[in-house]
Write a protein that holds these residues in place. Structure first.
Motif, PDB file in Angstrom:
ATOM      1  N   MET A 209      31.535 -56.807  34.687  1.00 22.14           N
ATOM      2  CA  MET A 209      30.338 -56.023  34.946  1.00 22.14           C
ATOM      3  C   MET A 209      30.045 -55.062  33.803  1.00 22.14           C
ATOM      4  SD  MET A 209      29.631 -53.365  38.076  1.00 22.14           S
ATOM      5  CE  MET A 209      28.100 -52.425  38.153  1.00 22.14           C
ATOM      6  N   SER A 210      31.105 -54.421  33.279  1.00 28.85           N
ATOM      7  CA  SER A 210      30.863 -53.380  32.290  1.00 28.85           C
ATOM      8  C   SER A 210      32.065 -53.180  31.381  1.00 28.85           C
ATOM      9  CB  SER A 210      30.545 -52.051  32.990  1.00 28.85           C
ATOM     10  OG  SER A 210      31.651 -51.642  33.793  1.00 28.85           O
ATOM     11  N   GLN A 211      31.774 -52.531  30.276  1.00 29.77           N
ATOM     12  CA  GLN A 211      32.809 -51.995  29.408  1.00 29.77           C
ATOM     13  C   GLN A 211      32.737 -50.485  29.520  1.00 29.77           C
ATOM     14  OE1 GLN A 211      32.635 -51.720  24.871  1.00 29.77           O
ATOM     15  NE2 GLN A 211      34.046 -53.437  25.149  1.00 29.77           N
TER      16      GLN A 211
ATOM     17  N   CYS B  71      29.366 -46.251  30.205  1.00 34.43           N
ATOM     18  CA  CYS B  71      29.576 -47.685  30.427  1.00 34.43           C
ATOM     19  C   CYS B  71      28.500 -48.499  29.711  1.00 34.43           C
ATOM     20  CB  CYS B  71      29.522 -48.017  31.912  1.00 34.43           C
ATOM     21  SG  CYS B  71      30.911 -47.391  32.866  1.00 34.43           S
ATOM     22  N   ILE B  72      28.858 -49.717  29.354  1.00 30.93           N
ATOM     23  CA  ILE B  72      27.916 -50.691  28.811  1.00 30.93           C
ATOM     24  C   ILE B  72      27.831 -51.834  29.810  1.00 30.93           C
ATOM     25  CG2 ILE B  72      27.460 -52.317  26.944  1.00 30.93           C
ATOM     26  CD1 ILE B  72      28.912 -50.434  25.072  1.00 30.93           C
TER      27      ILE B  72
ATOM     28  N   CYS C 100      24.588 -47.300  26.394  1.00 34.14           N
ATOM     29  CA  CYS C 100      24.462 -47.540  27.831  1.00 34.14           C
ATOM     30  C   CYS C 100      23.028 -47.922  28.192  1.00 34.14           C
ATOM     31  CB  CYS C 100      24.899 -46.295  28.598  1.00 34.14           C
ATOM     32  SG  CYS C 100      24.655 -46.404  30.391  1.00 34.14           S
ATOM     33  N   LEU C 101      22.068 -47.137  27.738  1.00 35.79           N
ATOM     34  CA  LEU C 101      20.668 -47.397  28.070  1.00 35.79           C
ATOM     35  C   LEU C 101      20.185 -48.712  27.466  1.00 35.79           C
ATOM     36  CD1 LEU C 101      19.224 -43.791  27.751  1.00 35.79           C
ATOM     37  CD2 LEU C 101      19.246 -45.202  29.810  1.00 35.79           C
ATOM     38  N   ARG C 102      20.593 -49.019  26.248  1.00 33.93           N
ATOM     39  CA  ARG C 102      20.187 -50.294  25.646  1.00 33.93           C
ATOM     40  C   ARG C 102      20.711 -51.468  26.473  1.00 33.93           C
ATOM     41  NH1 ARG C 102      21.988 -47.889  20.625  1.00 33.93           N
ATOM     42  NH2 ARG C 102      20.213 -47.007  19.493  1.00 33.93           N
ATOM     43  N   SER C 103      21.945 -51.356  26.937  1.00 30.88           N
ATOM     44  CA  SER C 103      22.517 -52.448  27.726  1.00 30.88           C
ATOM     45  C   SER C 103      21.775 -52.614  29.044  1.00 30.88           C
ATOM     46  CB  SER C 103      24.006 -52.199  27.967  1.00 30.88           C
ATOM     47  OG  SER C 103      24.223 -51.139  28.889  1.00 30.88           O
TER      48      SER C 103
ATOM     49  N   ILE D 151      21.711 -43.878  36.441  1.00 35.69           N
ATOM     50  CA  ILE D 151      22.750 -43.589  35.451  1.00 35.69           C
ATOM     51  C   ILE D 151      23.053 -42.095  35.495  1.00 35.69           C
ATOM     52  CG2 ILE D 151      23.370 -43.686  33.005  1.00 35.69           C
ATOM     53  CD1 ILE D 151      21.176 -45.859  32.717  1.00 35.69           C
ATOM     54  N   ILE D 152      24.319 -41.732  35.578  1.00 36.95           N
ATOM     55  CA  ILE D 152      24.696 -40.323  35.570  1.00 36.95           C
ATOM     56  C   ILE D 152      25.408 -39.991  34.266  1.00 36.95           C
ATOM     57  CG2 ILE D 152      24.799 -40.091  38.077  1.00 36.95           C
ATOM     58  CD1 ILE D 152      27.852 -40.348  37.874  1.00 36.95           C
ATOM     59  N   THR D 153      25.096 -38.799  33.732  1.00 35.54           N
ATOM     60  CA  THR D 153      25.680 -38.388  32.458  1.00 35.54           C
ATOM     61  C   THR D 153      26.067 -36.910  32.476  1.00 35.54           C
ATOM     62  OG1 THR D 153      23.490 -37.836  31.551  1.00 35.54           O
ATOM     63  CG2 THR D 153      24.334 -40.053  31.102  1.00 35.54           C
ATOM     64  N   ARG D 154      27.016 -36.595  31.637  1.00 32.18           N
ATOM     65  CA  ARG D 154      27.363 -35.215  31.296  1.00 32.18           C
ATOM     66  C   ARG D 154      28.054 -35.254  29.937  1.00 32.18           C
ATOM     67  NH1 ARG D 154      27.990 -30.086  33.608  1.00 32.18           N
ATOM     68  NH2 ARG D 154      29.667 -28.829  32.723  1.00 32.18           N
TER      69      ARG D 154
END
Length: 354
Positions: free
Chosen positions: A209-211, A106-107, A35-38, A23-26
């Motif tokens: 796949m994602s939201q 993303c979720i 995101c992490l929960r999903s 997972i990439i974040t900024r």
């Protein structure tokens, strides 16, 4: 980080998980927890490891991520930071047979994971797989948040590349290299070209796949400014240079550069017309150029049956075409080369103290 014993990686080494999630974040404090929960829910009953790579966030993204059982890698602040560096760094710290790259806004849909795994296991020539994505736009002035299909015109069965989040075979990533950390943008198109050149193909499943939470709607001034700030159009020029330097398959993005090059030529012609007007003490050269540009805009507007869209693209081409040309002249750089000074500043293992 979730790592379950007994899994085997592609080379047969014991102990490696079946899945790795990068997972990439900024500056994603508003999205990172969801995101992490999903992700943890989607891989709850699967052999998996989760690595989050943060690119010098200045908000609470890192502190929030460290409360989850995942490895958190922090990259130092640098003008060269981009999504590819985060993905490549995360890949270096994983060992799973399948590697899922996910953006922090993303979720992930839990139903998509088993379908993606089944697709990869059923076809050894399938190098990567993604899915449908729905964008949840920022609230409009009326307070309503609308959704949009992220890939309305995508080729689902045999795409040239997988834009957005996607999963790939580790053996493929090791063979062709990960996303090129030396590109300012268009890294997905360039990587997809290398995947196809290596004899693999890709698929986008019809299942969601994602939201996604995009920062701005497409074809808006705010989104254009964001792309300019992150040097997207320099990356577009780099993509063309990489394509011809390494004899990669040509993508639609490469073909689109001709429009930017044409418009850059028109801008240069405008400068020449202005200089000619100054030297000749006559306004006719400059007025002639302005008239030609106005006629071009009018034809564009008539064809589009709109003024807003042509106005947007004239603004984009004016601001972006010089950056595309700059990217064209930058020398191509191999995907395996890493710029010094962008090594992780810190690595937080799950379970350790923040």
């Amino acid at each position: 980080m979730i790592v379950r014993a007994g899994s085997i990686d592609a080379s047969g080494a014991p102990g490696a998980p079946l899945w790795s999630v990068v997972i990439i974040t900024r500056n994603e404090e508003g999205n990172v927890e969801a995101c992490l929960r999903s992700v943890l829910t989607a891989f709850e009953d699967r052999d998996a490891e989760v690595v989050l790579v943060d690119s010098a966030s200045t908000d609470r993204t890192v502190s929030l991520a460290r409360s989850f059982p995942v490895k958190v890698i922090c990259l130092p602040d640098s003008p060269y930071l981009n999504p590819s560096i985060g993905r490549a760094t995360g890949f270096d710290h994983t060992s799973g047979r399948y590697v899922l790259f996910l953006d922090g806004d993303c979720i992930l849909s839990a139903d998509w994971v088993p379908r993606a795994q089944a697709a990869l296991e059923a076809d050894s020539t399938l190098g990567g797989v993604a899915g449908a994505s729905h964008g949840l736009l920022p609230a409009a002035p009326d307070g309503i948040r609308r959704t949009q299909d992220e890939y309305p015109n995508a080729d689902y069965d045999n795409p040239a590349f997988l834009a957005g989040s996607a999963a790939y075979r580790r053996e493929l990533l090791e063979a062709v290299g990960c996303f090129n950390p030396n590109l300012y943008a268009c890294e997905e198109e360039e990587f997809g070209a290398r995947v196809r050149k290596a004899g693999y193909r890709m698929r986008r499943l019809r299942e969601t796949m994602s939201q996604h939470h995009p920062k701005n709607a497409k074809e808006t001034t705010s989104e254009l400014l964001r792309r300019l700030q992150r040097k997207y159009f320099i990356g577009l020029g780099q993509l063309v240079r990489q394509t011809f330097a390494h004899q990669l398959p040509i993508t639609g993005a490469v073909r689109s550069v001709s429009r930017h090059a044409t418009f850059f030529g028109l801008l240069m012609l405008g400068l020449i017309s202005a200089a000619a007007s100054a030297l000749l003490a006559s306004t006719w050269p400059l007025f002639g150029w302005v008239g030609a540009m106005t006629a071009t805009f009018a034809l564009f507007a008539l064809r589009a049956r709109s003024v807003r869209r042509p106005a947007y693209y004239f603004l984009e081409w004016t601001l972006a075409s010089p950056m595309v040309v700059l990217g064209l002249v930058l020398p191509p750089v191999d995907a395996r080369w890493r710029r010094p000074g962008l090594e992780p500043a810190s690595i937080h293992e799950p379970g350790s103290q923040a």
